[in-house]
Design a protein around this motif. Structure first.
Motif, PDB file in Angstrom:
ATOM      1  N   UNK A 291       0.624  -1.341   0.052  1.00 29.73           N
ATOM      2  CA  UNK A 291       0.048   0.058   0.065  1.00 29.73           C
ATOM      3  C   UNK A 291       0.841   1.220   0.160  1.00 29.73           C
ATOM      4  N   UNK A 292       1.797   1.508   0.373  1.00 33.24           N
ATOM      5  CA  UNK A 292       3.067   2.140   0.580  1.00 33.24           C
ATOM      6  C   UNK A 292       4.679   1.520  -0.711  1.00 33.24           C
ATOM      7  N   UNK A 293       5.135   2.781  -0.852  1.00 36.78           N
ATOM      8  CA  UNK A 293       6.137   3.252  -1.481  1.00 36.78           C
ATOM      9  C   UNK A 293       5.822   3.462  -3.087  1.00 36.78           C
ATOM     10  N   UNK A 294       6.992   3.252  -3.582  1.00 37.45           N
ATOM     11  CA  UNK A 294       6.642   3.074  -5.320  1.00 37.45           C
ATOM     12  C   UNK A 294       8.455   3.002  -6.020  1.00 37.45           C
ATOM     13  N   UNK A 295       7.643   2.828  -7.428  1.00 34.70           N
ATOM     14  CA  UNK A 295       9.037   1.572  -8.272  1.00 34.70           C
ATOM     15  C   UNK A 295       9.665   3.675  -8.711  1.00 34.70           C
ATOM     16  N   UNK A 296      10.701   3.385  -8.968  1.00 30.15           N
ATOM     17  CA  UNK A 296      11.656   4.699 -10.026  1.00 30.15           C
ATOM     18  C   UNK A 296      12.311   4.286 -10.602  1.00 30.15           C
ATOM     19  N   UNK A 297      12.483   4.903 -11.858  1.00 30.30           N
ATOM     20  CA  UNK A 297      14.014   4.963 -12.840  1.00 30.30           C
ATOM     21  C   UNK A 297      14.356   5.888 -13.454  1.00 30.30           C
ATOM     22  N   UNK A 298      15.428   6.348 -13.415  1.00 32.78           N
ATOM     23  CA  UNK A 298      15.639   7.043 -13.541  1.00 32.78           C
ATOM     24  C   UNK A 298      17.667   7.342 -14.345  1.00 32.78           C
ATOM     25  N   UNK A 299      17.402   8.299 -14.444  1.00 33.14           N
ATOM     26  CA  UNK A 299      19.287   8.492 -15.341  1.00 33.14           C
ATOM     27  C   UNK A 299      19.757   6.917 -15.835  1.00 33.14           C
ATOM     28  N   UNK A 300      18.464   6.844 -17.441  1.00 35.19           N
ATOM     29  CA  UNK A 300      18.869   6.083 -17.911  1.00 35.19           C
ATOM     30  C   UNK A 300      19.546   6.462 -18.927  1.00 35.19           C
ATOM     31  N   UNK A 301      21.455   5.978 -19.437  1.00 33.75           N
ATOM     32  CA  UNK A 301      22.234   5.712 -20.402  1.00 33.75           C
ATOM     33  C   UNK A 301      22.143   5.356 -21.538  1.00 33.75           C
ATOM     34  N   UNK A 302      22.360   4.870 -22.487  1.00 31.95           N
ATOM     35  CA  UNK A 302      23.116   4.063 -23.494  1.00 31.95           C
ATOM     36  C   UNK A 302      24.005   4.209 -24.189  1.00 31.95           C
ATOM     37  N   UNK A 303      25.548   3.180 -23.906  1.00 32.01           N
ATOM     38  CA  UNK A 303      26.874   4.476 -24.153  1.00 32.01           C
ATOM     39  C   UNK A 303      26.514   2.576 -25.305  1.00 32.01           C
ATOM     40  N   UNK A 304      27.481   3.219 -26.195  1.00 31.46           N
ATOM     41  CA  UNK A 304      28.186   1.863 -26.840  1.00 31.46           C
ATOM     42  C   UNK A 304      29.628   0.917 -26.553  1.00 31.46           C
ATOM     43  N   UNK A 305      29.636  -0.415 -27.107  1.00 30.98           N
ATOM     44  CA  UNK A 305      30.257  -1.508 -25.907  1.00 30.98           C
ATOM     45  C   UNK A 305      29.275  -2.362 -25.172  1.00 30.98           C
ATOM     46  N   UNK A 306      30.695  -3.459 -24.186  1.00 27.08           N
ATOM     47  CA  UNK A 306      29.740  -3.929 -23.606  1.00 27.08           C
ATOM     48  C   UNK A 306      29.842  -3.246 -22.062  1.00 27.08           C
ATOM     49  N   UNK A 307      28.887  -3.668 -21.639  1.00 20.85           N
ATOM     50  CA  UNK A 307      28.709  -2.676 -20.380  1.00 20.85           C
ATOM     51  C   UNK A 307      30.299  -2.998 -19.039  1.00 20.85           C
ATOM     52  N   UNK A 308      30.514  -1.930 -18.680  1.00 14.47           N
ATOM     53  CA  UNK A 308      32.006  -1.441 -17.805  1.00 14.47           C
ATOM     54  C   UNK A 308      31.295  -2.934 -16.583  1.00 14.47           C
ATOM     55  N   UNK A 309      32.391  -3.009 -16.286  1.00 14.06           N
ATOM     56  CA  UNK A 309      32.367  -3.882 -15.114  1.00 14.06           C
ATOM     57  C   UNK A 309      32.380  -2.910 -13.615  1.00 14.06           C
ATOM     58  N   UNK A 310      31.762  -3.273 -12.903  1.00 11.93           N
ATOM     59  CA  UNK A 310      31.640  -2.554 -11.626  1.00 11.93           C
ATOM     60  C   UNK A 310      32.573  -1.991 -10.906  1.00 11.93           C
TER      61      UNK A 310
END
Length: 149
Positions: free
Chosen positions: A130-149
């Motif tokens: 009943x409380x809270x939310x689902x949120x999405x932000x800062x969506x970025x598309x980069x070329x190449x493979x995803x960087x490791x953390x």
């Protein structure tokens, strides 16, 4: 890289007309722009809301990485899934619990083979909470493979 965030991004976002509810802009803490959110009290259990990012000009036979911030705040708030256009049936990413209210980072590899992805869909499924939310932000598309953390 292409900035698809909501406050200043250059990307084309569309609400799905065939779903149960819309994602809505929500103000960021500190007043720095906004993010897209689905509050827990919107809709009924199992209702879906879809927000689609239209992608144009992706080169075939190349790799991209979609990086985004997300948050599932609240108990039993629901699920957040990400779908790529050519794999409509199975999500390429899914999260259904938030340990706390912090923002986290999601990453998805997009491989452009013969079939090219022309959209990415963020789908929120309403939970029992009943409380809270689902949120999405800062969506970025980069070329190449995803960087490791």
């Amino acid at each position: 890289s292409v900035d698809c965030s909501f406050s200043r991004g250059v990307c084309d976002w569309k609400q799905d007309a065939d779903d149960d509810f819309d994602w809505n802009p929500a103000d960021r803490d500190g007043g720095d722009g906004y993010y897209m959110a689905v509050p827990a009290f919107v809709g009924h259990k199992k209702d879906m809301g879809r927000l689609k990012l239209l992608l144009t000009d992706l080169k075939p036979k190349s790799s991209y990485c979609l990086i985004f911030s997300y948050r599932l705040a609240g108990e039993k708030v629901g699920k957040l899934r990400v779908f790529l256009a050519y794999k409509k049936t199975a999500p390429v990413w899914e999260q259904n619990t938030g340990k706390d209210e912090r923002w986290r980072t999601g990453k998805i590899e997009i491989f452009q083979g013969a079939e090219t992805t022309n959209s990415v869909t963020f789908e929120s499924e309403r939970g029992k909470g009943k409380t809270g939310e689902i949120g999405v932000d800062n969506v970025i598309l980069i070329s190449g493979l995803c960087p490791e953390d």
